[in-house]
Design an enzyme around this catalytic site. Structure first.
Site, PDB file in Angstrom:
ATOM      1  CE  LYS A 270      -1.834   1.308   4.130  1.00 35.25           C
ATOM      2  NZ  LYS A 270      -1.982   2.631   4.282  1.00 35.25           N
ATOM      3  CG  ASN A 271       2.044   2.877   3.495  1.00 31.85           C
ATOM      4  OD1 ASN A 271       0.539   2.924   3.192  1.00 31.85           O
ATOM      5  ND2 ASN A 271       2.499   2.844   4.280  1.00 31.85           N
TER       6      ASN A 271
ATOM      7  CB  CYS B 280      -4.558  10.895  12.184  1.00 34.95           C
ATOM      8  SG  CYS B 280      -4.329   9.625  11.958  1.00 34.95           S
TER       9      CYS B 280
ATOM     10  NE  ARG C 210      -0.284   9.853  10.132  1.00 34.05           N
ATOM     11  CZ  ARG C 210      -0.194   9.089   9.438  1.00 34.05           C
ATOM     12  NH1 ARG C 210      -1.638   8.206   9.569  1.00 34.05           N
ATOM     13  NH2 ARG C 210       0.299   8.563   8.003  1.00 34.05           N
TER      14      ARG C 210
ATOM     15  CG  ASP D  62       3.056   1.580   9.693  1.00 33.55           C
ATOM     16  OD1 ASP D  62       2.068   2.052  10.652  1.00 33.55           O
ATOM     17  OD2 ASP D  62       3.219   1.111   8.329  1.00 33.55           O
TER      18      ASP D  62
ATOM     19  NE  ARG E  86      -6.796   4.391   5.410  1.00 35.00           N
ATOM     20  CZ  ARG E  86      -6.435   4.007   6.189  1.00 35.00           C
ATOM     21  NH1 ARG E  86      -6.917   4.501   7.431  1.00 35.00           N
ATOM     22  NH2 ARG E  86      -5.175   4.910   5.896  1.00 35.00           N
TER      23      ARG E  86
HETATM   24  N1  EPU Z   1       5.570  14.946  11.484  1.00 37.14           N
HETATM   25  C1  EPU Z   1       5.782  15.767  12.710  1.00 37.14           C
HETATM   26  N2  EPU Z   1       4.919  16.656  11.301  1.00 37.14           N
HETATM   27  C2  EPU Z   1       4.973  16.642   9.905  1.00 37.14           C
HETATM   28  C3  EPU Z   1       5.513  15.199   9.267  1.00 37.14           C
HETATM   29  C4  EPU Z   1       5.994  13.942  10.533  1.00 37.14           C
HETATM   30  O1  EPU Z   1       5.782  16.067  12.978  1.00 37.14           O
HETATM   31  O2  EPU Z   1       5.383  17.505   9.064  1.00 37.14           O
HETATM   32  C5  EPU Z   1       6.086  12.856  12.515  1.00 37.14           C
HETATM   33  C6  EPU Z   1       4.412  12.519  12.691  1.00 37.14           C
HETATM   34  O3  EPU Z   1       3.416  12.831  13.542  1.00 37.14           O
HETATM   35  C7  EPU Z   1       5.312  11.440  13.463  1.00 37.14           C
HETATM   36  C8  EPU Z   1       6.672  11.360  13.005  1.00 37.14           C
HETATM   37  O4  EPU Z   1       6.588  12.436  12.045  1.00 37.14           O
HETATM   38  O5  EPU Z   1       5.049  11.367  15.155  1.00 37.14           O
HETATM   39  C9  EPU Z   1       6.754  10.189  11.510  1.00 37.14           C
HETATM   40  O6  EPU Z   1       5.189  10.345  10.904  1.00 37.14           O
HETATM   41  P1  EPU Z   1       5.531  10.327   9.290  1.00 37.14           P
HETATM   42  O7  EPU Z   1       5.549  11.438   8.244  1.00 37.14           O
HETATM   43  O8  EPU Z   1       6.559   9.029   8.590  1.00 37.14           O
HETATM   44  O9  EPU Z   1       4.231   9.243   9.064  1.00 37.14           O
HETATM   45  P2  EPU Z   1       3.747   9.524   7.358  1.00 37.14           P
HETATM   46  O10 EPU Z   1       4.204   9.736   6.272  1.00 37.14           O
HETATM   47  O11 EPU Z   1       1.989  10.189   7.467  1.00 37.14           O
HETATM   48  C10 EPU Z   1       4.076   6.940   6.445  1.00 37.14           C
HETATM   49  C11 EPU Z   1       2.981   5.765   6.340  1.00 37.14           C
HETATM   50  C12 EPU Z   1       2.146   5.341   7.366  1.00 37.14           C
HETATM   51  C13 EPU Z   1       3.449   4.696   9.072  1.00 37.14           C
HETATM   52  C14 EPU Z   1       4.398   5.870   9.038  1.00 37.14           C
HETATM   53  C15 EPU Z   1       5.586   5.365   9.777  1.00 37.14           C
HETATM   54  C16 EPU Z   1       1.842   6.065   4.064  1.00 37.14           C
HETATM   55  C17 EPU Z   1       0.957   6.610   3.358  1.00 37.14           C
HETATM   56  N3  EPU Z   1       1.651   6.148   5.390  1.00 37.14           N
HETATM   57  O12 EPU Z   1       2.821   8.617   7.528  1.00 37.14           O
HETATM   58  O13 EPU Z   1       1.283   4.230   7.438  1.00 37.14           O
HETATM   59  O14 EPU Z   1       2.920   4.757   9.816  1.00 37.14           O
HETATM   60  O15 EPU Z   1       5.110   6.370   8.059  1.00 37.14           O
HETATM   61  O16 EPU Z   1       6.187   5.114   9.320  1.00 37.14           O
HETATM   62  O17 EPU Z   1       3.101   5.525   3.711  1.00 37.14           O
HETATM   63  C18 EPU Z   1      -0.640   1.986   8.282  1.00 37.14           C
HETATM   64  O18 EPU Z   1      -0.116   2.059   6.734  1.00 37.14           O
HETATM   65  O19 EPU Z   1      -0.853   2.002   8.180  1.00 37.14           O
HETATM   66  C19 EPU Z   1       0.815   4.110   8.236  1.00 37.14           C
HETATM   67  C20 EPU Z   1      -0.033   4.599   9.285  1.00 37.14           C
END
Ligand code: EPU
Length: 423
Positions: free
Chosen positions: A22-23, A121, A126, A311, A403
């Site tokens: 998915k990701n 969320c 996030r 995850d 999802r």
């Molecule tokens: N963060 C910030 N500011 C930002 C961006 C991130 O503070 O601008 C923080 C987040 O709040 C979190 C940490 O950084 O505490 C890491 O978040 P990240 O941005 O890496 O998460 P994401 O990119 O929103 C993706 C996956 C998630 C997975 C996370 C961590 C996708 C579409 N989603 O989310 O997948 O948990 O990376 O590996 O790739 C899932 O598949 O169930 C899922 C939630």
């Protein structure tokens, strides 16, 4: 709302084909916007998030065609020659946070994007500030108004920049990586996420003609090119789906072959399984999972790749519920990712969660109960608990599970699970 009704206690044994990730599929689909020409994607999972991304892209003018539908997975042809809209509405962002991945490609290719700001969320705050700060450094003007991010690139396009993410961010890295492929000059992304899904996206971009160095490391160097072409790509296997079903076998004392997946993608999860008493053997076309000893308690600390994936935290916690001894789970990525713990306690687990830590005292058995999925991985954890529990478990709100898991109940039923979907 659909529910799963599960009668537990059956060993999960047999063969489960692992779907595409998915990701990885979501950012790659978003990146198709960058191509001058047709993108063909194989091994795309048939899950609700992918359907939402198809809808989002078609609303904007991408022609999305499904070429072949196998038993699992599909091939998508994406052609963006008639692009008409650069706006992503709240309606779609509220269904799928990954919609934010459209921001980088839109801005790079069309110099304008308007994307609804993702709200709260169920797994944590996030925010997307790191994405926006990095795009500003590349010359974008960003305005937050009426719940929307409106981003405009300079007339000559985005320019390369030296970006250091304060915290590793997966979609942040992906957004900037995509934006940088068409920017003027060189972009360096430091403290980049090196999850396999980020590397799959980077390989895809390279096949389109992007110039990227450092794939799979914490420093990515991207030299912008004039244009990117269409290409074909096979999406990598889903490591979280792999880990989830591995736990199904371990929990129920079955033996599973997980087809079309690779051990290299989930080394930290395999280390955890081995320490808990679960054997994992790699064959040429997949993994064999077998419980070798009574399950032992193992501590878990989530971290960015190659650390233990957040995850997998909820599914792994389910395994720890009936392990001998006490384990401590530390969640380092998201600030509210223990919603499943309270539901597991309703099934007889003994979990005390406070702040980023959960303490799990292993109990002899779980017992069936009505429970509710609060997010995708929490839902998967509850399904796993239902497979192991005595009696009937009803998991409500399984739209969360849909999802990200392709036909979960069908895959599990094929391996002996008593699981039905009810509307
Ligand atoms: N963060 C910030 N500011 C930002 C961006 C991130 O503070 O601008 C923080 C987040 O709040 C979190 C940490 O950084 O505490 C890491 O978040 P990240 O941005 O890496 O998460 P994401 O990119 O929103 C993706 C996956 C998630 C997975 C996370 C961590 C996708 C579409 N989603 O989310 O997948 O948990 O990376 O590996 O790739 C899932 O598949 O169930 C899922 C939630």
């Amino acid at each position: 709302m659909d529910k799963f009704v599960i009668r537990g206690g059956h060993p999960i044994s047999g063969v489960i084909p692992i779907s595409g990730s998915k990701n990885a599929a979501l950012p790659i689909m978003a990146a198709s916007i960058l191509a001058e020409g047709v993108v063909t994607l194989e091994n795309v999972p048939c899950i609700a998030d992918v359907t939402d991304m198809e809808f989002l892209l078609s609303e904007m003018g991408t022609q999305v065609t499904t070429l072949g539908n196998g038993k699992y997975g599909k091939t998508l042809k994406l052609s963006t020659c008639n692009f008409k809209s650069k706006v992503v509405s709240y309606d779609i962002v509220s269904r799928m946070r990954a919609s934010i991945l459209i921001l980088g490609p839109l801005l790079a290719k069309y110099r304008f994007a308007q994307v609804s700001l993702p709200g709260g969320c169920s797994i944590g705050a996030r925010p997307v500030g790191f994405h926006l700060n990095a795009l500003s450094k590349m010359g974008a003007r960003i305005k937050l108004q009426k719940g929307y991010i409106t981003a405009t690139a300079p007339v000559r396009g985005l320019k390369g920049a030296d970006i250091t993410f304060p915290t590793t961010t997966v979609t942040g890295t992906e957004n900037i990586l995509m934006a940088a492929t068409l920017a003027k000059g060189e972009t360096i992304i430091r403290n980049a996420a090196c999850e396999p899904e980020v590397s799959d996206l980077a390989e895809f971009l390279v096949n389109m003609g992007a110039d990227i160095e450092g794939i799979g490391t914490k420093t990515l160097r991207i030299r912008g090119v004039e244009h990117l072409t269409g290409t074909a790509h096979y999406v990598l296997p889903d490591r979280i789906e792999t880990g989830t079903y591995a736990i199904a076998a371990a929990l129920t004392g079955g033996e599973l072959k997980l087809k079309s997946t690779k051990l290299i993608l989930l080394k930290s999860v395999v280390e955890f399984l081995n320490a808990a008493g679960v054997g994992v053997t790699e064959e040429h076309d997949g993994l064999i999972i077998k419980k070798l000893d009574p399950i032992k308690s193992v501590d878990i600390i989530t971290n960015p790749y190659p650390g233990f994936p957040t995850d997998m935290q909820a599914p792994a916690m389910t395994l720890m519920c009936t392990a001998s001894g006490t384990s401590v789970v530390t969640e380092n990525i998201f600030d509210n990712r223990f919603m499943h713990a309270l539901e597991l306690n309703r099934m007889g687990a003994d979990i005390y969660a406070h702040g980023p830590t959960a303490v799990i005292k292993g109990v002899e058995k779980l017992s069936g109960a009505p429970v509710m999925a609060s997010d995708l991985r929490a839902g998967a954890a509850l399904v796993l608990a239902g497979l192991a529990a005595e009696g009937e478990t009803v998991v409500d709100r399984i739209y969360h599970v849909d999802r990200g898991y392709e036909q979960m109940e069908e895959k599990l039923r094929g391996c002996g699970a008593d699981i039905q979907r009810e509307s």
